[in-house]
Write a protein that holds these residues in place. Structure first.
Motif, short mmCIF file in Angstrom:
data_model
loop_
_atom_site.label_atom_id
_atom_site.label_comp_id
_atom_site.label_asym_id
_atom_site.label_seq_id
_atom_site.Cartn_x
_atom_site.Cartn_y
_atom_site.Cartn_z
N PRO A 21 0.85 -1.22 -0.01
CA PRO A 21 -0.08 0.18 0.01
C PRO A 21 0.89 1.22 0.02
CG PRO A 21 0.01 -1.07 2.19
CD PRO A 21 0.72 -2.06 1.20
N GLY A 22 0.27 2.34 -0.79
CA GLY A 22 1.05 3.58 -0.77
C GLY A 22 1.15 4.12 0.72
N PRO A 23 2.23 5.36 0.83
CA PRO A 23 2.24 5.68 2.20
C PRO A 23 0.96 6.65 2.35
CG PRO A 23 3.76 6.63 0.72
CD PRO A 23 3.18 5.36 -0.09
N SER A 24 0.26 7.05 1.51
CA SER A 24 -0.64 8.10 1.66
C SER A 24 -2.15 7.45 1.55
CB SER A 24 -0.71 9.16 0.65
OG SER A 24 -0.92 8.91 -0.63
N ALA A 25 -2.22 6.30 1.49
CA ALA A 25 -3.53 5.43 1.24
C ALA A 25 -4.02 5.36 2.51
CB ALA A 25 -3.38 3.94 0.65
N PRO A 26 -5.34 5.85 2.57
CA PRO A 26 -6.06 5.89 4.03
C PRO A 26 -6.53 4.42 4.60
CG PRO A 26 -7.41 6.55 2.19
CD PRO A 26 -6.27 6.49 1.69
N VAL A 27 -6.42 4.23 5.72
CA VAL A 27 -6.73 3.07 6.33
C VAL A 27 -8.32 2.86 6.49
CG1 VAL A 27 -6.46 1.45 8.17
CG2 VAL A 27 -4.35 2.80 7.26
N GLN A 28 -8.87 2.04 5.80
CA GLN A 28 -10.41 2.00 6.09
C GLN A 28 -10.65 0.65 6.95
OE1 GLN A 28 -12.87 3.92 4.66
NE2 GLN A 28 -11.11 5.12 4.09
N PRO A 29 -11.40 0.87 8.02
CA PRO A 29 -11.47 -0.35 8.78
C PRO A 29 -12.57 -1.14 8.16
CG PRO A 29 -13.06 1.53 9.43
CD PRO A 29 -11.98 1.98 8.43
N PRO A 30 -12.47 -2.70 8.39
CA PRO A 30 -13.33 -3.66 7.76
C PRO A 30 -14.85 -3.51 8.03
CG PRO A 30 -12.23 -4.73 9.45
CD PRO A 30 -11.58 -3.29 9.44
N LEU A 31 -15.63 -3.66 7.18
CA LEU A 31 -16.91 -3.59 7.34
C LEU A 31 -17.58 -4.81 7.63
CD1 LEU A 31 -18.14 -1.73 4.04
CD2 LEU A 31 -17.96 -0.71 6.27
N PRO A 32 -18.51 -4.79 8.63
CA PRO A 32 -19.07 -6.13 9.33
C PRO A 32 -19.82 -6.95 7.95
CG PRO A 32 -20.54 -4.18 9.94
CD PRO A 32 -19.04 -3.69 9.29
N ILE A 33 -19.62 -8.07 8.03
CA ILE A 33 -20.30 -9.06 6.76
C ILE A 33 -21.13 -10.16 7.68
CG2 ILE A 33 -18.35 -8.36 5.09
CD1 ILE A 33 -17.09 -11.06 5.76
N SER A 34 -21.98 -10.64 6.73
CA SER A 34 -22.63 -11.74 7.38
C SER A 34 -23.22 -12.50 6.04
CB SER A 34 -23.78 -11.40 8.04
OG SER A 34 -24.72 -10.74 7.59
N PRO A 35 -23.29 -13.77 6.16
CA PRO A 35 -24.00 -14.43 4.85
C PRO A 35 -25.25 -13.98 4.39
CG PRO A 35 -23.32 -16.02 6.88
CD PRO A 35 -23.24 -14.72 7.08
N LEU A 36 -25.34 -13.98 3.08
CA LEU A 36 -26.33 -13.29 2.38
C LEU A 36 -27.35 -14.64 1.98
CD1 LEU A 36 -27.93 -11.14 0.99
CD2 LEU A 36 -26.42 -11.51 -1.18
N ASP A 37 -28.53 -14.25 1.97
CA ASP A 37 -29.87 -15.05 1.61
C ASP A 37 -30.29 -14.41 0.37
OD1 ASP A 37 -32.14 -16.26 0.83
OD2 ASP A 37 -32.94 -16.27 2.68
N PRO A 38 -29.69 -14.97 -1.08
CA PRO A 38 -29.92 -14.45 -2.16
C PRO A 38 -31.39 -14.11 -2.45
CG PRO A 38 -28.25 -16.22 -2.53
CD PRO A 38 -28.90 -16.23 -0.96
N GLY A 39 -32.36 -14.78 -1.71
CA GLY A 39 -33.78 -14.65 -1.97
C GLY A 39 -34.31 -13.39 -1.31
N THR A 40 -33.42 -12.72 -0.32
CA THR A 40 -34.00 -11.58 0.36
C THR A 40 -33.17 -10.35 -0.41
OG1 THR A 40 -32.12 -11.83 2.08
CG2 THR A 40 -34.42 -13.10 2.37
N LEU A 41 -32.44 -10.41 -1.27
CA LEU A 41 -31.77 -9.27 -1.71
C LEU A 41 -32.65 -8.36 -2.31
CD1 LEU A 41 -28.88 -8.04 -2.26
CD2 LEU A 41 -28.68 -9.49 -4.25
N GLN A 42 -32.62 -7.45 -2.28
CA GLN A 42 -33.18 -5.99 -2.99
C GLN A 42 -32.31 -4.79 -3.23
OE1 GLN A 42 -36.35 -6.64 -4.30
NE2 GLN A 42 -36.49 -8.29 -3.39
N LEU A 43 -32.50 -4.35 -4.44
CA LEU A 43 -31.54 -3.02 -4.80
C LEU A 43 -32.16 -1.88 -4.31
CD1 LEU A 43 -30.40 -4.08 -8.23
CD2 LEU A 43 -29.00 -4.52 -6.16
N ASP A 44 -32.44 -1.76 -2.84
CA ASP A 44 -33.07 -0.67 -2.32
C ASP A 44 -31.71 0.34 -1.94
OD1 ASP A 44 -31.85 -1.73 -0.11
OD2 ASP A 44 -34.00 -2.48 0.68
N SER A 45 -32.14 1.65 -1.34
CA SER A 45 -30.97 2.51 -1.09
C SER A 45 -30.04 1.92 -0.06
CB SER A 45 -31.79 3.72 -0.58
OG SER A 45 -32.73 3.53 0.52
N SER A 46 -30.60 1.36 0.91
CA SER A 46 -29.61 0.82 1.90
C SER A 46 -28.75 -0.35 1.31
CB SER A 46 -30.60 0.14 3.12
OG SER A 46 -31.26 -0.82 2.59
#
Length: 275
Positions: A21-46
């Motif tokens: 990584p470059g010296p000026s690259a900002p460090v981003q904290p990892p986002l929380p993740i959990s398994p996805l049920d594809p049947g519930t996926l919607q492309l809403d704003s959230s």
């Protein structure tokens, strides 16, 4: 075992070398993740907000691979932009793909994302992707929300860097409403993200003879392979379902008794829907 679970077993072998990584690259904290049920996926704003956050977090936490240029010594990389259009078709969150015209000299008859080479008049690579998408499938750029740009990938010759631009197109609810350019595109079609995630009609390939393993999907008789499959693999693993999937069996059982998961397509002269 779902598609993402199988691919996770070989991902450590298929990853290319990474640059520090470059010296000026900002460090981003990892986002929380959990398994996805594809049947519930919607492309809403959230969901769109979550995808955007995941994309930017991934870009900052995982530096781009320093691909080796294989062109003549007195030349350098050319650049191309492709659009990954996320749409909702028949209530299914989907991705739009094109079948390139068989008359094209490069990659004729292959499945691809809308996109093309960067022109001198383009402001940036996003401008390239949006211009090409409007020219190829008729989606006005004003209807497109850009989520971000994924790390570039090399073409087969290692002379062109291809920049995938992730987009959301909420105005497209039917592929039949699109206007494919017959000169470049013989068909535009959509594939539900759940179909890709749950690994229906999927095999794997050793990409370009290397240790990199990517999935190959067969949808409506069309094979999604090569760089297009590589881009989709990265999208699914890093943005859509980084925590893997659950309940794929339930989704597949539901699609056997309904039309959900069908391929919806449009050609320059006609429209059709096939299972």
């Amino acid at each position: 075992m779902s598609l993402l679970s199988r691919l996770a077993l070989v991902r450590c072998l298929s990853s290319g070398p990474r640059s520090p990584p470059g010296p000026s690259a900002p460090v981003q904290p990892p986002l929380p993740i959990s398994p996805l049920d594809p049947g519930t996926l919607q492309l809403d704003s959230s969901t769109i907000s979550l995808f955007t956050s995941r994309l930017h977090s991934h870009i900052h936490r995982h530096p781009s691979t320093p691909w080796r240029y294989k062109g003549p010594d007195n030349t350098t990389w050319r650049h191309a932009g492709i659009c990954i259009p996320l749409v909702t078709i028949d209530d299914d969150p989907s991705v739009l793909l094109t079948l390139r015209s068989a008359k094209l000299r490069r990659h004729g008859g292959e499945v691809s994302f809308p996109g093309g080479s960067q022109d001198p008049g383009d402001r940036d690579i996003v401008d390239t992707a949006l211009r090409e998408t409007e020219e190829e499938v008729g989606i006005p750029r004003v209807d497109v929300t850009v989520l971000g740009v994924l790390h570039p990938l090399p073409d087969r010759s290692h002379t062109i860097l291809i920049h995938p631009v992730l987009c959301h197109v909420p105005t497209v609810s039917s592929v039949a409403s699109l206007s494919p350019n017959a000169t470049e595109v013989s068909e535009v079609f959509s594939v539900p993200l759940a179909h890709l995630l749950c690994g229906r009609d999927v095999r794997t390939e050793e990409f370009r003879g290397s240790s990199r393993v990517v999935p190959n999907w067969t949808v409506g008789g069309k094979r999604i392979w090569g760089l297009t499959a590589w881009v989709l693999q990265n999208l699914l693993q890093d943005i859509v379902a980084p925590g893997g999937t659950v309940a794929c069996d339930a989704w597949m059982a539901r699609t056997r008794t309904t039309s959900s998961g069908a391929l919806t397509s449009s050609t320059p002269s006609s429209t059709s829907t096939t299972s």
